[in-house]
Design a protein around this motif. Structure first.
Motif, mmCIF file in Angstrom:
data_model
loop_
_atom_site.group_PDB
_atom_site.id
_atom_site.type_symbol
_atom_site.label_atom_id
_atom_site.label_comp_id
_atom_site.label_asym_id
_atom_site.label_seq_id
_atom_site.Cartn_x
_atom_site.Cartn_y
_atom_site.Cartn_z
ATOM 1 N N LYS A 91 9.260 36.023 26.934
ATOM 2 C CA LYS A 91 9.404 36.707 28.225
ATOM 3 C C LYS A 91 10.850 37.120 28.461
ATOM 4 O O LYS A 91 11.120 38.227 28.940
ATOM 5 N N LEU A 92 11.784 36.248 28.131
ATOM 6 C CA LEU A 92 13.204 36.574 28.275
ATOM 7 C C LEU A 92 13.561 37.768 27.388
ATOM 8 O O LEU A 92 14.224 38.707 27.833
ATOM 9 N N LEU A 93 13.118 37.731 26.152
ATOM 10 C CA LEU A 93 13.391 38.830 25.218
ATOM 11 C C LEU A 93 12.788 40.139 25.727
ATOM 12 O O LEU A 93 13.450 41.183 25.703
ATOM 13 N N ILE A 94 11.554 40.087 26.201
ATOM 14 C CA ILE A 94 10.904 41.278 26.748
ATOM 15 C C ILE A 94 11.724 41.836 27.910
ATOM 16 O O ILE A 94 11.985 43.038 27.981
ATOM 17 N N ASN A 95 12.149 40.969 28.809
ATOM 18 C CA ASN A 95 12.890 41.422 29.985
ATOM 19 C C ASN A 95 14.241 42.001 29.600
ATOM 20 O O ASN A 95 14.638 43.060 30.092
ATOM 21 N N VAL A 96 14.966 41.340 28.712
ATOM 22 C CA VAL A 96 16.286 41.826 28.300
ATOM 23 C C VAL A 96 16.162 43.169 27.586
ATOM 24 O O VAL A 96 16.906 44.113 27.883
ATOM 25 N N VAL A 97 15.213 43.273 26.658
ATOM 26 C CA VAL A 97 15.039 44.529 25.922
ATOM 27 C C VAL A 97 14.577 45.644 26.860
ATOM 28 O O VAL A 97 15.103 46.766 26.813
ATOM 29 N N ALA A 98 13.600 45.357 27.715
ATOM 30 C CA ALA A 98 13.098 46.388 28.636
ATOM 31 C C ALA A 98 14.196 46.854 29.589
ATOM 32 O O ALA A 98 14.328 48.052 29.858
ATOM 33 N N THR A 99 15.010 45.930 30.078
ATOM 34 C CA THR A 99 16.115 46.301 30.966
ATOM 35 C C THR A 99 17.154 47.122 30.203
ATOM 36 O O THR A 99 17.660 48.124 30.718
ATOM 37 N N GLY A 100 17.449 46.723 28.981
ATOM 38 C CA GLY A 100 18.393 47.482 28.158
ATOM 39 C C GLY A 100 17.904 48.895 27.876
ATOM 40 O O GLY A 100 18.666 49.868 28.006
ATOM 41 N N VAL A 101 16.640 49.028 27.514
ATOM 42 C CA VAL A 101 16.063 50.355 27.265
ATOM 43 C C VAL A 101 16.117 51.188 28.538
ATOM 44 O O VAL A 101 16.454 52.378 28.506
ATOM 45 N N LEU A 102 15.799 50.587 29.670
ATOM 46 C CA LEU A 102 15.856 51.299 30.947
ATOM 47 C C LEU A 102 17.262 51.825 31.215
ATOM 48 O O LEU A 102 17.442 52.988 31.594
ATOM 49 N N LEU A 103 18.266 50.978 31.014
ATOM 50 C CA LEU A 103 19.645 51.412 31.266
ATOM 51 C C LEU A 103 20.060 52.539 30.323
ATOM 52 O O LEU A 103 20.732 53.487 30.736
ATOM 53 N N ILE A 104 19.651 52.449 29.080
ATOM 54 C CA ILE A 104 19.936 53.523 28.125
ATOM 55 C C ILE A 104 19.194 54.793 28.536
ATOM 56 O O ILE A 104 19.732 55.898 28.453
ATOM 57 N N TYR A 105 17.967 54.634 29.007
ATOM 58 C CA TYR A 105 17.124 55.774 29.378
ATOM 59 C C TYR A 105 17.616 56.478 30.642
ATOM 60 O O TYR A 105 17.234 57.620 30.901
ATOM 61 N N MET A 106 18.471 55.832 31.408
ATOM 62 C CA MET A 106 18.981 56.458 32.627
ATOM 63 C C MET A 106 19.703 57.768 32.323
ATOM 64 O O MET A 106 19.682 58.692 33.124
ATOM 65 N N GLY A 107 20.321 57.872 31.151
ATOM 66 C CA GLY A 107 20.941 59.134 30.745
ATOM 67 C C GLY A 107 19.908 60.233 30.581
ATOM 68 O O GLY A 107 20.167 61.399 30.929
ATOM 69 N N THR A 108 18.736 59.882 30.083
ATOM 70 C CA THR A 108 17.652 60.863 29.943
ATOM 71 C C THR A 108 17.176 61.310 31.314
ATOM 72 O O THR A 108 16.932 62.498 31.532
ATOM 73 N N PHE A 109 17.048 60.372 32.251
ATOM 74 C CA PHE A 109 16.671 60.743 33.617
ATOM 75 C C PHE A 109 17.683 61.731 34.203
ATOM 76 O O PHE A 109 17.322 62.703 34.845
ATOM 77 N N ARG A 110 18.968 61.460 33.950
ATOM 78 C CA ARG A 110 20.019 62.342 34.469
ATOM 79 C C ARG A 110 19.884 63.744 33.854
ATOM 80 O O ARG A 110 19.959 64.739 34.574
ATOM 81 N N SER A 111 19.673 63.818 32.558
ATOM 82 C CA SER A 111 19.517 65.122 31.888
ATOM 83 C C SER A 111 18.295 65.877 32.415
ATOM 84 O O SER A 111 18.364 67.093 32.647
ATOM 85 N N MET A 112 17.195 65.164 32.596
ATOM 86 C CA MET A 112 15.981 65.812 33.106
ATOM 87 C C MET A 112 16.196 66.321 34.531
ATOM 88 O O MET A 112 15.730 67.408 34.872
ATOM 89 N N ALA A 113 16.919 65.539 35.342
ATOM 90 C CA ALA A 113 17.179 65.965 36.723
ATOM 91 C C ALA A 113 18.067 67.216 36.743
ATOM 92 O O ALA A 113 17.821 68.141 37.519
ATOM 93 N N HIS A 114 19.069 67.242 35.884
ATOM 94 C CA HIS A 114 19.938 68.430 35.820
ATOM 95 C C HIS A 114 19.150 69.660 35.380
ATOM 96 O O HIS A 114 19.333 70.749 35.923
ATOM 97 N N MET A 115 18.280 69.485 34.411
ATOM 98 C CA MET A 115 17.456 70.595 33.931
ATOM 99 C C MET A 115 16.520 71.064 35.045
ATOM 100 O O MET A 115 16.357 72.268 35.272
ATOM 101 N N ALA A 116 15.909 70.117 35.753
ATOM 102 C CA ALA A 116 14.970 70.475 36.821
ATOM 103 C C ALA A 116 15.687 71.150 37.987
ATOM 104 O O ALA A 116 15.100 71.992 38.672
ATOM 105 N N ALA A 117 16.948 70.810 38.218
ATOM 106 C CA ALA A 117 17.705 71.392 39.327
ATOM 107 C C ALA A 117 18.146 72.825 39.041
ATOM 108 O O ALA A 117 18.472 73.567 39.969
ATOM 109 N N ASP A 118 18.142 73.215 37.773
ATOM 110 C CA ASP A 118 18.567 74.569 37.393
ATOM 111 C C ASP A 118 17.424 75.549 37.634
ATOM 112 O O ASP A 118 16.424 75.527 36.917
ATOM 113 N N PRO A 119 17.555 76.422 38.633
ATOM 114 C CA PRO A 119 16.461 77.352 38.932
ATOM 115 C C PRO A 119 16.224 78.372 37.824
ATOM 116 O O PRO A 119 15.154 78.967 37.738
#
Length: 182
Positions: A91-119
């Motif tokens: 459970k600890l490993l799952i939580n640490v890895v999932a949280t790490g992936v989420l933090l890394i994935y935040m850059g993808t969220f930012r890129s998608m938001a910038h793309m979506a904001a471009d009319p």
């Protein structure tokens, strides 16, 4: 170190609440991702991707860290321990890895938001299957952690075995002293 029962229950409530909240937030993100992939309305598609980044920062990330922190506190202050049982380690490993992936994935969220904001961006370039895939995988991983928490499969780590042996020896030594004092 053990906690008094009331405090232990409070920490358990906080852990369950944050873990289930995280799971629910992932389901909501899956819904947003599916809407972003399937909607025919350009404003809806763009809106789905625009809301993902701030919602992740204000919902997913805090719930992930809350689940991690309360899980560690819960394990350290209960007989289950952090390193005694394999299911707790998983459970600890799952939580640490999932949280790490989420933090890394935040850059993808930012890129998608910038793309979506471009009319000027084509709707086909705004759509992204990645959030669907990541949400489904996160959902499966978090469900696995929940299953481990409920079923608590057997299996004690070597450290846990040594601790159990030391506790047995301590109990038998204190029992022998009590009998000899009588």
């Amino acid at each position: 170190m053990t906690m008094p029962p009331r405090l232990r229950k409070l920490v358990l409530i906080a852990h369950v609440t944050s873990s289930v909240g995280w799971l629910g937030a992932v389901v909501a993100f899956l819904a947003l991702a599916v809407i972003g992939m399937t909607s025919q309305d350009p404003a809806t598609v763009r809106g789905a991707y625009l809301v993902m980044e701030p919602a992740a920062w204000y919902v997913l990330v805090p719930l992930a860290f809350a689940a991690l922190l309360t899980g560690i506190v819960q394990s350290l202050a209960t007989p289950w321990g952090l390193l005694r049982h394999y299911w707790v380690l998983f459970k600890l490993l799952i939580n640490v890895v999932a949280t790490g992936v989420l933090l890394i994935y935040m850059g993808t969220f930012r890129s998608m938001a910038h793309m979506a904001a471009d009319p000027e961006a084509e709707l086909s370039s705004v759509r992204n299957f990645s959030p669907v895939l990541h949400s489904v995988l996160a959902l499966l991983v978090l469900l696995l952690a929940m299953i481990l928490a409920v079923y608590k499969p057997r299996g004690v780590t070597p450290y846990g075995q040594r601790k159990q042996q030391a506790e047995r020896e301590s109990r038998s030594a204190s029992g022998a002293v009590s009998v000899s004092q009588v």
